[in-house]
Design an enzyme around this catalytic site. Structure first.
Site, PDB file in Angstrom:
ATOM      1  N   CYS A 104       3.734   6.950  -1.113  1.00 43.02           N
ATOM      2  CA  CYS A 104       4.876   7.601  -0.468  1.00 43.02           C
ATOM      3  C   CYS A 104       6.156   7.316  -1.261  1.00 43.02           C
ATOM      4  O   CYS A 104       6.282   7.758  -2.391  1.00 43.02           O
ATOM      5  CB  CYS A 104       4.973   7.143   0.989  1.00 43.02           C
ATOM      6  SG  CYS A 104       5.956   8.262   2.033  1.00 43.02           S
ATOM      7  N   HIS A 198      -0.720   7.679   2.447  1.00 41.54           N
ATOM      8  CA  HIS A 198      -0.709   6.249   2.747  1.00 41.54           C
ATOM      9  C   HIS A 198      -2.118   5.671   2.858  1.00 41.54           C
ATOM     10  O   HIS A 198      -2.628   5.477   3.965  1.00 41.54           O
ATOM     11  CB  HIS A 198       0.029   6.006   4.067  1.00 41.54           C
ATOM     12  CG  HIS A 198       1.512   6.049   3.958  1.00 41.54           C
ATOM     13  ND1 HIS A 198       2.259   5.023   3.406  1.00 41.54           N
ATOM     14  CD2 HIS A 198       2.398   6.996   4.349  1.00 41.54           C
ATOM     15  CE1 HIS A 198       3.545   5.334   3.467  1.00 41.54           C
ATOM     16  NE2 HIS A 198       3.654   6.523   4.020  1.00 41.54           N
ATOM     17  N   GLU A 200      -2.928   2.688   2.483  1.00 38.57           N
ATOM     18  CA  GLU A 200      -2.848   1.305   2.983  1.00 38.57           C
ATOM     19  C   GLU A 200      -2.713   1.209   4.502  1.00 38.57           C
ATOM     20  O   GLU A 200      -2.910   0.134   5.081  1.00 38.57           O
ATOM     21  CB  GLU A 200      -1.658   0.582   2.323  1.00 38.57           C
ATOM     22  CG  GLU A 200      -0.288   0.877   2.909  1.00 38.57           C
ATOM     23  CD  GLU A 200       0.325   2.205   2.487  1.00 38.57           C
ATOM     24  OE1 GLU A 200       1.503   2.441   2.800  1.00 38.57           O
ATOM     25  OE2 GLU A 200      -0.376   3.002   1.829  1.00 38.57           O
TER      26      GLU A 200
END
Length: 281
Positions: A104, A198, A200
């Site tokens: 991002c 994303h 993660e």
């Protein structure tokens, strides 16, 4: 044993707010995910955008096996002191030659530091699920996307996007909302791999992000009322706890690339696995 440096891209105020809602800052989420993917790794967290934060020399960054840049509400086209400090940090990472990865805003910071450009999204926002991401020709054999389905969905919450990759940038994947969803950047001595989505984050964290930005989602035309945002958030939370649920996958229109933790984290796993090869380039 891998020695990782995780750079928080949030302001101190945003870190504290995220801890109240989610329990972790963006960088702390990154660190927790990396500890699961690379058991035994050592991790240091830094806040390069903060006022008074110590600066890093390239030779100091060489002792890390990789640098990771978290997401952030910072807009890199706004030349605030916090943004300039974040860009200075990324310049040092590139000069050090330490492999780096970002998601991002982390991708956007790397793009801007290498000479590319970032802009507010013409369609205002991509939130919850980035749909139908596909490889470019250059992305077909790239190790970042190894094992990805021909088309996949990923968790995403962003209002900015890459407008132009820098010289030395390779466009690896995109969709019809955001052209640059994945990229490699070669700049100075460094190699950066990054994605606009994303890998993660947990689905529970995405649900929290939607609730916090409900007004923005309505303004962007992605929802008509807060109840719509809440309904989507509830489904994401339920899928977080029951990723194999066929009914939840059907209601959200996703498959294992999004629902399964292993699927969502594929790019991070690929980056860690490729570190020896990246470091020799």
């Amino acid at each position: 044993m891998n020695h990782f440096l995780v750079a928080e891209s949030e302001t101190p105020e945003e870190r504290e707010a995220r801890r109240r809602y989610v329990g972790k800052s963006a960088g702390e989420t990154y660190a927790a995910t990396l500890r699961q993917l690379a058991p035994g790794c050592s991790i240091e967290l830094v806040e390069p955008a903060d006022e008074g934060a110590p600066s890093f020399r390239p030779d100091e960054l060489k002792r890390y096996d990789a640098v990771f840049l978290s997401g952030s509400p910072l807009h890199v086209y706004q030349k605030t002191p916090a943004v300039e400090r974040q860009l200075d940090f990324m310049h040092a990472v590139f000069r050090a030659g330490t492999p780096s990865f970002g998601s991002c805003a982390g991708l956007q910071v790397a793009v801007a530091a290498a000479g590319g450009s970032v802009r507010p999204m013409p369609q205002r926002m991509e939130a919850a699920i980035s749909r139908r991401i596909t490889r470019t020709a250059a992305g077909h054999d790239h190790l970042l996307l190894h094992g990805r389905a021909p088309t996949w969905d990923a968790p995403a919450v962003h209002t900015d996007e890459v407008e132009r990759l820098p010289e030395g940038g390779i466009h690896l994947a995109g969709n019809d909302v955001t052209n640059v969803q994945a990229a490699e950047i070669s700049h100075e001595r460094g190699i950066f791999w990054g994605v606009q989505y994303h890998p993660e984050l947990s689905l529970r964290e995405i649900a929290v992000a939607l609730r916090r930005q409900a007004a923005t989602l309505i303004e962007a035309g992605l929802a008509e009322q807060e109840e719509d945002v809440e309904g989507r958030s509830v489904l994401l939370e339920r899928l977080h706890y029951a990723p194999q649920s066929r009914s939840l996958r059907w209601m959200l229109g996703v498959n294992g690339e999004f629902a399964d933790e292993t699927g969502r984290r594929r790019e991070l796993n690929n980056f860690i696995a490729a570190l020896p090869a990246i470091d020799r380039r």
